[in-house]
Design an enzyme around this catalytic site. Structure first.
Site, PDB file in Angstrom:
ATOM      1  N   GLY A  14       0.837  -1.197   0.000  1.00  0.00           N
ATOM      2  CA  GLY A  14       0.000   0.000   0.000  1.00  0.00           C
ATOM      3  C   GLY A  14       0.875   1.251   0.000  1.00  0.00           C
ATOM      4  O   GLY A  14       2.105   1.165  -0.084  1.00  0.00           O
ATOM      5  N   GLN A  15       0.243   2.405   0.099  1.00  0.00           N
ATOM      6  CA  GLN A  15       1.001   3.672   0.074  1.00  0.00           C
ATOM      7  C   GLN A  15       1.955   3.761   1.264  1.00  0.00           C
ATOM      8  O   GLN A  15       3.164   3.964   1.104  1.00  0.00           O
ATOM      9  CB  GLN A  15       0.047   4.863   0.139  1.00  0.00           C
ATOM     10  CG  GLN A  15      -0.933   4.975  -0.988  1.00  0.00           C
ATOM     11  CD  GLN A  15      -1.619   6.324  -0.953  1.00  0.00           C
ATOM     12  OE1 GLN A  15      -1.056   7.346  -1.343  1.00  0.00           O
ATOM     13  NE2 GLN A  15      -2.852   6.358  -0.464  1.00  0.00           N
ATOM     14  N   TYR A  65      -8.930  -1.932   4.413  1.00  0.00           N
ATOM     15  CA  TYR A  65      -9.848  -1.854   3.276  1.00  0.00           C
ATOM     16  C   TYR A  65     -10.105  -0.368   3.076  1.00  0.00           C
ATOM     17  O   TYR A  65     -10.789   0.261   3.884  1.00  0.00           O
ATOM     18  CB  TYR A  65     -11.151  -2.605   3.601  1.00  0.00           C
ATOM     19  CG  TYR A  65     -12.089  -2.678   2.425  1.00  0.00           C
ATOM     20  CD1 TYR A  65     -12.130  -3.799   1.619  1.00  0.00           C
ATOM     21  CD2 TYR A  65     -12.908  -1.594   2.097  1.00  0.00           C
ATOM     22  CE1 TYR A  65     -12.973  -3.849   0.514  1.00  0.00           C
ATOM     23  CE2 TYR A  65     -13.742  -1.640   0.993  1.00  0.00           C
ATOM     24  CZ  TYR A  65     -13.773  -2.766   0.213  1.00  0.00           C
ATOM     25  OH  TYR A  65     -14.596  -2.815  -0.874  1.00  0.00           O
ATOM     26  N   THR A  66      -9.506   0.205   2.025  1.00  0.00           N
ATOM     27  CA  THR A  66      -9.522   1.676   1.900  1.00  0.00           C
ATOM     28  C   THR A  66     -10.429   2.205   0.784  1.00  0.00           C
ATOM     29  O   THR A  66     -10.423   3.395   0.506  1.00  0.00           O
ATOM     30  CB  THR A  66      -8.092   2.214   1.676  1.00  0.00           C
ATOM     31  OG1 THR A  66      -7.537   1.569   0.525  1.00  0.00           O
ATOM     32  CG2 THR A  66      -7.198   1.971   2.880  1.00  0.00           C
ATOM     33  N   THR A 107      -8.054   6.761  10.943  1.00  0.00           N
ATOM     34  CA  THR A 107      -8.447   7.790   9.973  1.00  0.00           C
ATOM     35  C   THR A 107      -9.240   8.949  10.582  1.00  0.00           C
ATOM     36  O   THR A 107      -9.914   8.780  11.599  1.00  0.00           O
ATOM     37  CB  THR A 107      -9.311   7.118   8.874  1.00  0.00           C
ATOM     38  OG1 THR A 107      -9.866   8.125   8.027  1.00  0.00           O
ATOM     39  CG2 THR A 107     -10.459   6.321   9.453  1.00  0.00           C
ATOM     40  N   TYR A 131     -16.822   2.818   5.937  1.00  0.00           N
ATOM     41  CA  TYR A 131     -15.368   2.781   6.141  1.00  0.00           C
ATOM     42  C   TYR A 131     -15.002   3.374   7.506  1.00  0.00           C
ATOM     43  O   TYR A 131     -14.275   2.746   8.290  1.00  0.00           O
ATOM     44  CB  TYR A 131     -14.687   3.560   5.006  1.00  0.00           C
ATOM     45  CG  TYR A 131     -13.225   3.862   5.231  1.00  0.00           C
ATOM     46  CD1 TYR A 131     -12.253   2.871   5.086  1.00  0.00           C
ATOM     47  CD2 TYR A 131     -12.806   5.152   5.585  1.00  0.00           C
ATOM     48  CE1 TYR A 131     -10.913   3.156   5.280  1.00  0.00           C
ATOM     49  CE2 TYR A 131     -11.463   5.438   5.781  1.00  0.00           C
ATOM     50  CZ  TYR A 131     -10.522   4.445   5.635  1.00  0.00           C
ATOM     51  OH  TYR A 131      -9.187   4.721   5.838  1.00  0.00           O
ATOM     52  N   LYS A 135     -13.350   1.423  10.718  1.00  0.00           N
ATOM     53  CA  LYS A 135     -12.047   1.843  11.250  1.00  0.00           C
ATOM     54  C   LYS A 135     -12.172   2.168  12.743  1.00  0.00           C
ATOM     55  O   LYS A 135     -11.266   1.897  13.531  1.00  0.00           O
ATOM     56  CB  LYS A 135     -11.513   3.059  10.481  1.00  0.00           C
ATOM     57  CG  LYS A 135     -11.101   2.784   9.039  1.00  0.00           C
ATOM     58  CD  LYS A 135      -9.873   1.894   8.892  1.00  0.00           C
ATOM     59  CE  LYS A 135      -8.591   2.557   9.320  1.00  0.00           C
ATOM     60  NZ  LYS A 135      -7.418   1.669   9.097  1.00  0.00           N
ATOM     61  N   TRP A 155      -6.170  12.127   4.297  1.00  0.00           N
ATOM     62  CA  TRP A 155      -5.834  12.610   2.947  1.00  0.00           C
ATOM     63  C   TRP A 155      -4.425  12.144   2.535  1.00  0.00           C
ATOM     64  O   TRP A 155      -3.567  12.938   2.152  1.00  0.00           O
ATOM     65  CB  TRP A 155      -5.896  14.137   2.898  1.00  0.00           C
ATOM     66  CG  TRP A 155      -7.229  14.780   3.131  1.00  0.00           C
ATOM     67  CD1 TRP A 155      -8.288  14.264   3.820  1.00  0.00           C
ATOM     68  CD2 TRP A 155      -7.644  16.082   2.687  1.00  0.00           C
ATOM     69  NE1 TRP A 155      -9.326  15.173   3.828  1.00  0.00           N
ATOM     70  CE2 TRP A 155      -8.953  16.284   3.146  1.00  0.00           C
ATOM     71  CE3 TRP A 155      -7.025  17.095   1.960  1.00  0.00           C
ATOM     72  CZ2 TRP A 155      -9.659  17.462   2.895  1.00  0.00           C
ATOM     73  CZ3 TRP A 155      -7.722  18.274   1.715  1.00  0.00           C
ATOM     74  CH2 TRP A 155      -9.019  18.444   2.170  1.00  0.00           C
TER      75      TRP A 155
HETATM   76  N1  NAP Z   1      -5.453   6.654   1.895  1.00  0.00           N
HETATM   77  C1  NAP Z   1      -5.940   7.607   2.675  1.00  0.00           C
HETATM   78  O1  NAP Z   1      -6.270   8.714   2.227  1.00  0.00           O
HETATM   79  C2  NAP Z   1      -6.074   7.362   4.158  1.00  0.00           C
HETATM   80  C3  NAP Z   1      -6.652   8.368   4.949  1.00  0.00           C
HETATM   81  C4  NAP Z   1      -6.760   8.147   6.318  1.00  0.00           C
HETATM   82  C5  NAP Z   1      -6.297   6.975   6.881  1.00  0.00           C
HETATM   83  N2  NAP Z   1      -5.762   6.018   6.079  1.00  0.00           N
HETATM   84  C6  NAP Z   1      -5.299   4.784   6.705  1.00  0.00           C
HETATM   85  O2  NAP Z   1      -3.899   4.702   6.524  1.00  0.00           O
HETATM   86  C7  NAP Z   1      -3.505   3.317   6.424  1.00  0.00           C
HETATM   87  C8  NAP Z   1      -2.658   3.127   5.187  1.00  0.00           C
HETATM   88  O3  NAP Z   1      -3.436   3.508   4.054  1.00  0.00           O
HETATM   89  P1  NAP Z   1      -2.881   3.402   2.564  1.00  0.00           P
HETATM   90  O4  NAP Z   1      -3.402   4.574   1.822  1.00  0.00           O
HETATM   91  O5  NAP Z   1      -1.428   3.098   2.587  1.00  0.00           O
HETATM   92  O6  NAP Z   1      -3.704   2.115   2.084  1.00  0.00           O
HETATM   93  P2  NAP Z   1      -3.608   1.321   0.716  1.00  0.00           P
HETATM   94  O7  NAP Z   1      -2.640   1.972  -0.200  1.00  0.00           O
HETATM   95  O8  NAP Z   1      -5.008   1.086   0.252  1.00  0.00           O
HETATM   96  O9  NAP Z   1      -2.972  -0.069   1.184  1.00  0.00           O
HETATM   97  C9  NAP Z   1      -3.659  -0.946   2.002  1.00  0.00           C
HETATM   98  C10 NAP Z   1      -3.006  -2.296   1.890  1.00  0.00           C
HETATM   99  O10 NAP Z   1      -3.708  -3.215   2.719  1.00  0.00           O
HETATM  100  C11 NAP Z   1      -3.711  -4.471   2.086  1.00  0.00           C
HETATM  101  N3  NAP Z   1      -4.790  -5.348   2.537  1.00  0.00           N
HETATM  102  C12 NAP Z   1      -6.122  -5.176   2.384  1.00  0.00           C
HETATM  103  N4  NAP Z   1      -6.790  -6.228   2.871  1.00  0.00           N
HETATM  104  C13 NAP Z   1      -5.870  -7.102   3.342  1.00  0.00           C
HETATM  105  C14 NAP Z   1      -5.931  -8.376   3.963  1.00  0.00           C
HETATM  106  N5  NAP Z   1      -7.109  -8.978   4.171  1.00  0.00           N
HETATM  107  N6  NAP Z   1      -4.779  -8.991   4.331  1.00  0.00           N
HETATM  108  C15 NAP Z   1      -3.595  -8.397   4.103  1.00  0.00           C
HETATM  109  N7  NAP Z   1      -3.465  -7.194   3.516  1.00  0.00           N
HETATM  110  C16 NAP Z   1      -4.584  -6.553   3.137  1.00  0.00           C
HETATM  111  C17 NAP Z   1      -3.896  -4.105   0.622  1.00  0.00           C
HETATM  112  O11 NAP Z   1      -3.485  -5.184  -0.163  1.00  0.00           O
HETATM  113  P3  NAP Z   1      -4.068  -5.369  -1.655  1.00  0.00           P
HETATM  114  O12 NAP Z   1      -3.361  -4.329  -2.473  1.00  0.00           O
HETATM  115  O13 NAP Z   1      -3.704  -6.764  -1.985  1.00  0.00           O
HETATM  116  O14 NAP Z   1      -5.548  -5.126  -1.554  1.00  0.00           O
HETATM  117  C18 NAP Z   1      -3.009  -2.873   0.484  1.00  0.00           C
HETATM  118  O15 NAP Z   1      -1.706  -3.209   0.084  1.00  0.00           O
HETATM  119  C19 NAP Z   1      -4.811   2.518   6.458  1.00  0.00           C
HETATM  120  O16 NAP Z   1      -5.044   2.097   7.766  1.00  0.00           O
HETATM  121  C20 NAP Z   1      -5.866   3.529   6.081  1.00  0.00           C
HETATM  122  O17 NAP Z   1      -7.129   3.207   6.619  1.00  0.00           O
HETATM  123  C21 NAP Z   1      -5.621   6.185   4.732  1.00  0.00           C
END
Ligand code: NAP
Length: 288
Positions: A14-15, A65-66, A107, A131, A135, A155
């Site tokens: 992920g990111q 799950y994002t 989040t 979502y 969370k 964000w």
């Molecule tokens: N993105 C945002 O704007 C944002 C904002 C606020 C908070 N957050 C939080 O920040 C954190 C990091 O977010 P991110 O943007 O880096 O997320 P992301 O890019 O969507 O990456 C999430 C990762 O989790 C993996 N994943 C999902 N289901 C899984 C499972 N059952 N078993 C193992 N791995 C699994 C995904 O794998 P796959 O690629 O195989 O699905 C993906 O690599 C998360 O907790 C998110 O809720 C994000």
């Protein structure tokens, strides 16, 4: 010589996970980067077994799950709940069993966005989306089963993965005019900065359980954020400010979700870059 600290990372593709991968090889730390294929978080026995094998000192749970809008669909709610809530409980229990410390990421979407000043970690959560609700349950399970450090962020963007910054760059190259929502306010977070903050927390050797907020400094709207991207990539695309009402999405988003970061600054001495500076860094990586 002191033994290196063993750190298990989930969601490594992920990111945030990809930014954490940049720390592989850092002296004093050994990482075990896991992804869905190596560690399926929704299987409690797998999580427990894997943790017992690896026996990390820290776990960084970057998996989630994002897909915020998709999570509103009946079929997807269950998966969101399994990953964002139940799996966090499994990880937290396994952390307690092997004596690992859990850094869990949450989040700004746990809030409803009706506040007019920045949200403190102790402010009442009231998610307005599936979502956000899943969370919030994840936070509760992390706190129930272990001494977790929970970092709420918002964000998030990076040079890795899909995000607003990359979408804007693409749209600005394709279209002469784009519409961007101008009445949602928050703070962007460069995932590389969040990763650095997590590494600093671990390196500090301190452990004060609880909920903390981490975003870049400053606040903005999506419209203003898009304007900064436009400036940095020298685009001539016109950006039209629109109200949320003109851009309906399946999931509701908080209109205001600026987070108060006093806790993480005071407890862990984290220095947080301003959002524009970090945006510039990310864009210079994307468009050297
Ligand atoms: N993105 C945002 O704007 C944002 C904002 C606020 C908070 N957050 C939080 O920040 C954190 C990091 O977010 P991110 O943007 O880096 O997320 P992301 O890019 O969507 O990456 C999430 C990762 O989790 C993996 N994943 C999902 N289901 C899984 C499972 N059952 N078993 C193992 N791995 C699994 C995904 O794998 P796959 O690629 O195989 O699905 C993906 O690599 C998360 O907790 C998110 O809720 C994000």
């Amino acid at each position: 010589m002191e033994q290196p600290v063993k750190i298990l990372v989930t969601g490594s593709n992920g990111q945030l996970g990809s930014e954490l991968r940049q720390y592989a090889g850092l002296p004093g730390m050994i990482f075990d980067f896991t992804e869905r294929a190596t560690l399926q978080l929704t299987n409690e026995a797998d999580v427990r077994e894997y943790m017992e094998q690896v026996r990390p000192q820290y776990v960084i749970n970057g998996a989630a799950y994002t897909a915020v809008d998709k999570a509103e669909e009946t079929g997807a709610q269950e998966e969101a709940e399994a990953v964002n809530a139940r799996a966090v409980g499994y990880l937290a229990k396994a952390c307690t069993a092997v004596g690992a410390k859990l850094v869990h990421i949450s989040t700004d979407y746990v809030f409803d966005g009706t506040a007019s000043q920045s949200y403190k970690p102790s402010d009442h959560p009231n998610p307005v989306s599936v979502y956000g609700a899943t969370k919030l349950k994840g936070e509760e399970l992390a706190e129930r089963y272990t001494d977790a450090v929970i970092l709420r962020t918002a964000w998030v963007y990076s040079s890795f993965g899909k995000n607003f910054v990359k979408t804007m760059i693409r749209l600005m190259a394709e279209k002469p005019v784009i519409n961007v929502v101008a009445d949602q306010y928050g703070s962007p977070t460069y995932a590389a900065d969040l990763a650095a903050a997590i590494i600093s927390i671990i390196q500090s050797g301190k452990w004060v359980r609880g909920i903390y907020h981490y975003t870049n400094e400053g606040e903005t709207s999506w419209y203003e954020f898009a304007g900064a991207i436009r400036e940095l990539i020298h685009s001539t695309c016109m950006i039209n400010p629109i109200p949320t009402a003109d851009y309906p999405t399946p999931a509701r988003r908080p209109a205001y979700s600026v987070l108060d970061k006093t806790g993480i600054k005071e407890t862990y001495g984290i220095i947080i870059p301003a959002w524009r500076e970090s945006l510039e860094k990310c864009i210079s990586k994307l468009q050297p």
